[in-house]
Design an enzyme around this catalytic site. Structure first.
Site: not given
Ligand code: GLY
Length: 398
Positions: A118, A177
């Site tokens: 992230d 994601d």
């Molecule tokens: N990356 C985590 C979400 O979209 O909840």
């Protein structure tokens, strides 16, 4: 007067599909005014939000009358600084800028973060906007460092960046994601002579295109790999309804991610992928006429099925970019969809009233329903992509 209008809408609904009526209705909305008003509203709300937040924390959500915050190591820590920069850019509000600068100071140590994938969301959404707006070299240096640390999560055996560390559930998980985190890598290579980072992003995007998508171009949330052989162990979900369902925010991340990859590479395969994902979303029978998706496209639709405003705002921003690379009917449909979302999110149903929700702009997002975490609440990334989409609409289509 109102009764007569409702009667006319009812009669029209008998003969014309509901989304066409909405498109007709939306023609009268003054988008320039709507966008300006939203940024002014966001400036006031975010002053409140920052006031409510300890200086060493980031806002996270609002639940049961309370603001919940996080440390900077939480995946969403870059969104509030990013939103502050977007608000500053679009209002010129000096107080908002100084709050944005303060939040960057606490975010900066995250440039060395390697705990998960992230770091792209964290650093590029915050420092990326700061650099785009100010051109201050010190912000670029933070992004360059973050990309170097991010690239350490690239695993040659799977031809992708590992999203989360090994758990008892997953060996080497990659989630859809992760497509969003690639922008930081693409940007750093595009702004230097080092192709290493964009090459990793391309390899990751190609692997994801091969393994994450079903025949209808919906995406699995998680693909788990064997770290030694690189083979796929399992395809499933973590935040969606079931392993075989289409978790709504995941589809939005995919749409945004492949559109962004086309921007940096001009590889037609990415554009095609994005337009297939767009078709999946737009032709899904469970996509409501107001274009705010339910939290999962496969969730049984009842009167209480939750919508996800965050999936809608990411989707709106992505459609506005995809429209830049499209023509004719497709282009018009993408812009119309984004416009519909922006208008709906600006209504009382989705937008906080002044002073409400500790200062968040939007309500009704879903973090993880299966995890019973952040369900039907305001979320920082719903606000961030809403603001980005408003800016994109004004810059590109007005
Ligand atoms: N990356 C985590 C979400 O979209 O909840």
């Amino acid at each position: 007067m109102q009764r007569k209008r409702n009667y006319v809408i009812f009669i029209l609904m008998m003969v014309i599909p509901f989304n066409q009526i909405m498109a007709q209705e939306n023609k009268s909305v003054n988008m320039r005014q709507l966008i300006k008003e939203n940024f002014q509203f966001a400036a006031e709300q975010y002053k409140l939000l920052i006031n409510n937040t300890p200086s060493d924390k980031m806002p996270r959500t609002y639940k049961d009358g309370k603001l919940l915050t996080s440390g900077v190591d939480w995946w969403t820590s870059g969104f509030v600084p990013g939103s502050l920069w977007l608000i500053y850019e679009n209002t010129g509000d000096a107080l908002i800028r100084s709050e944005a600068e303060k939040k960057l100071q606490i975010e900066e140590p995250m440039k060395h973060y390697t705990g998960n994938h992230d770091i792209g969301f964290m650093i590029f959404c915050s420092f990326g906007n700061a650099y785009r707006i100010t051109h201050d070299a010190k912000y670029k240096a933070v992004i360059d460092t973050a990309a170097a640390y991010q690239s350490t999560r690239y695993k040659p055996s799977i031809h992708a960046i590992q999203s989360w560390n090994r758990t008892n559930k997953f060996q080497c998980p990659v989630i859809i994601d992760n497509m969003m985190n690639l922008e930081q890598l693409c940007w750093v290579s595009t702004n230097s002579s080092d192709r290493k980072y964009i090459n990793i992003a391309i390899e990751h995007a190609n692997t994801t295109m091969k393994n994450h998508f079903r025949n209808d171009y919906s995406s699995y949330h998680v693909v788990d790999y064997d770290i030694n052989s690189g083979s796929v162990l399992k395809k499933g979900t973590h935040q969606g309804l079931s392993d075989s369902s289409a978790w709504s925010r995941g589809q939005s991340w995919a749409l945004y991610g492949y559109t962004m990859m086309y921007r940096y590479t001009k590889d037609e395969a990415y554009l095609k992928q994005a337009s297939h994902i767009a078709d999946f979303i737009l032709h899904h029978t469970n996509l409501p006429a107001d274009r705010i998706p339910y939290w999962d496209y496969n969730a049984p639709v009842t009167d209480t099925t939750l919508r996800d405003a965050s999936a809608a705002s990411v989707m709106a921003s992505a459609f506005l970019e995809l429209a830049q690379y499209s023509n004719g009917k497709q282009k018009a449909e993408y812009i119309q969809t984004a416009k519909q979302i922006l208008i709906t999110l600006s209504s009382d149903r989705y937008r906080s009233r002044s002073g409400e929700n500790a200062g968040f702009v939007l309500k009704h997002s879903v973090g993880s329903l299966p995890g019973n975490s952040e369900v039907d609440v305001p979320l920082t990334y719903a606000d961030y992509y809403f603001l980005e989409a408003l800016k994109r609409y004004r810059d590109w289509y007005l």
